[in-house]
Scaffold this motif. Structure first.
Motif, PDB file in Angstrom:
ATOM      1  N   LEU A 132       0.847  -1.191   0.000  1.00  0.00           N
ATOM      2  CA  LEU A 132       0.000   0.000   0.000  1.00  0.00           C
ATOM      3  C   LEU A 132       0.883   1.242   0.000  1.00  0.00           C
ATOM      4  N   LEU A 133       0.425   2.288  -0.656  1.00  0.00           N
ATOM      5  CA  LEU A 133       1.216   3.504  -0.819  1.00  0.00           C
ATOM      6  C   LEU A 133       0.299   4.707  -0.765  1.00  0.00           C
ATOM      7  N   THR A 134       0.801   5.817  -0.264  1.00  0.00           N
ATOM      8  CA  THR A 134       0.095   7.090  -0.359  1.00  0.00           C
ATOM      9  C   THR A 134       1.119   8.193  -0.507  1.00  0.00           C
ATOM     10  N   ILE A 173      -6.375   2.848  -5.893  1.00  0.00           N
ATOM     11  CA  ILE A 173      -6.091   2.557  -7.297  1.00  0.00           C
ATOM     12  C   ILE A 173      -4.933   1.557  -7.370  1.00  0.00           C
ATOM     13  N   ASP A 174      -4.991   0.695  -8.378  1.00  0.00           N
ATOM     14  CA  ASP A 174      -3.918  -0.262  -8.649  1.00  0.00           C
ATOM     15  C   ASP A 174      -2.955   0.372  -9.640  1.00  0.00           C
ATOM     16  N   LEU A 215       1.141  -2.971  -6.329  1.00  0.00           N
ATOM     17  CA  LEU A 215       0.888  -1.760  -5.545  1.00  0.00           C
ATOM     18  C   LEU A 215      -0.565  -1.338  -5.623  1.00  0.00           C
ATOM     19  N   GLN A 216      -1.029  -0.815  -4.488  1.00  0.00           N
ATOM     20  CA  GLN A 216      -2.307  -0.122  -4.446  1.00  0.00           C
ATOM     21  C   GLN A 216      -2.054   1.202  -3.733  1.00  0.00           C
ATOM     22  N   ILE A 250       0.166   6.391  -9.235  1.00  0.00           N
ATOM     23  CA  ILE A 250       0.776   5.227  -9.865  1.00  0.00           C
ATOM     24  C   ILE A 250      -0.015   4.777 -11.095  1.00  0.00           C
ATOM     25  N   ALA A 251      -1.211   5.332 -11.283  1.00  0.00           N
ATOM     26  CA  ALA A 251      -2.059   5.010 -12.434  1.00  0.00           C
ATOM     27  C   ALA A 251      -3.145   6.070 -12.532  1.00  0.00           C
ATOM     28  N   GLN A 252      -3.790   6.104 -13.660  1.00  0.00           N
ATOM     29  CA  GLN A 252      -4.911   7.021 -13.872  1.00  0.00           C
ATOM     30  C   GLN A 252      -6.214   6.292 -13.605  1.00  0.00           C
TER      31      GLN A 252
END
Length: 153
Positions: free
Chosen positions: A52-54, A98-99, A122-123, A150-152
């Protein structure tokens, strides 16, 4: 200042005790404006869950939010899906999961070092502006570098 071996040992102790550790990437004195602060978990990969990331939050806030989400994943095997709204994490606001894949701006180096780049999923926890809008919404009132993605959506 501890060396990298000390950091890795301490991180391994935390992972062995709790199931994951939270790592922060912060701007340096030499380069204070080029890195958006971000935080990510290390350890969930070993249990077949995405890390997990923020990004763009104060360290204490990011740490707390990631620990809350990681506890749900680790303790109850809760799974998050791309685009899922999480309404019980940030008081008064929804967040969205988001993935995506590591980027140059959001590189979970300690997780990659521990598990290998191809093993990491990653999420990202994406938080809204004060009006409840997200980076992909019209009218979002923060600069893109405030919360790289990390993604749109």
């Amino acid at each position: 200042m501890p060396n990298i071996d000390d950091v890795l040992r301490r991180q391994a102790q935390i992972i062995d005790t709790i199931g994951w550790a939270v790592t922060h990437v912060l701007p340096t004195d030499d380069d204070p404006d080029t890195t958006t602060p971000f935080a990510y978990t290390v350890g969930l990969t070993a249990h077949h869950h995405p890390e997990l990331l923020t990004a763009g939050l104060p360290t204490e806030v990011a740490h707390s939010l990631l620990n809350d989400l990681a506890r749900r994943v680790y303790d109850t095997a809760e799974r998050f899906t791309h685009g899922q709204r999480v309404s019980d994490l940030i008081a008064g606001y929804d967040a969205i999961i988001i993935d995506g894949s590591p980027t140059d701006d959001l590189l979970p180096g300690m997780a990659i070092a521990r598990y290998g780049r191809h093993q990491i999923r990653l999420q990202q926890l994406v938080w809204p502006d004060q009006q409840g809008r997200f980076p992909w919404d019209i009218g979002y009132n923060l600069e893109p570098q405030a919360q790289p993605l990390i993604a749109q959506m």
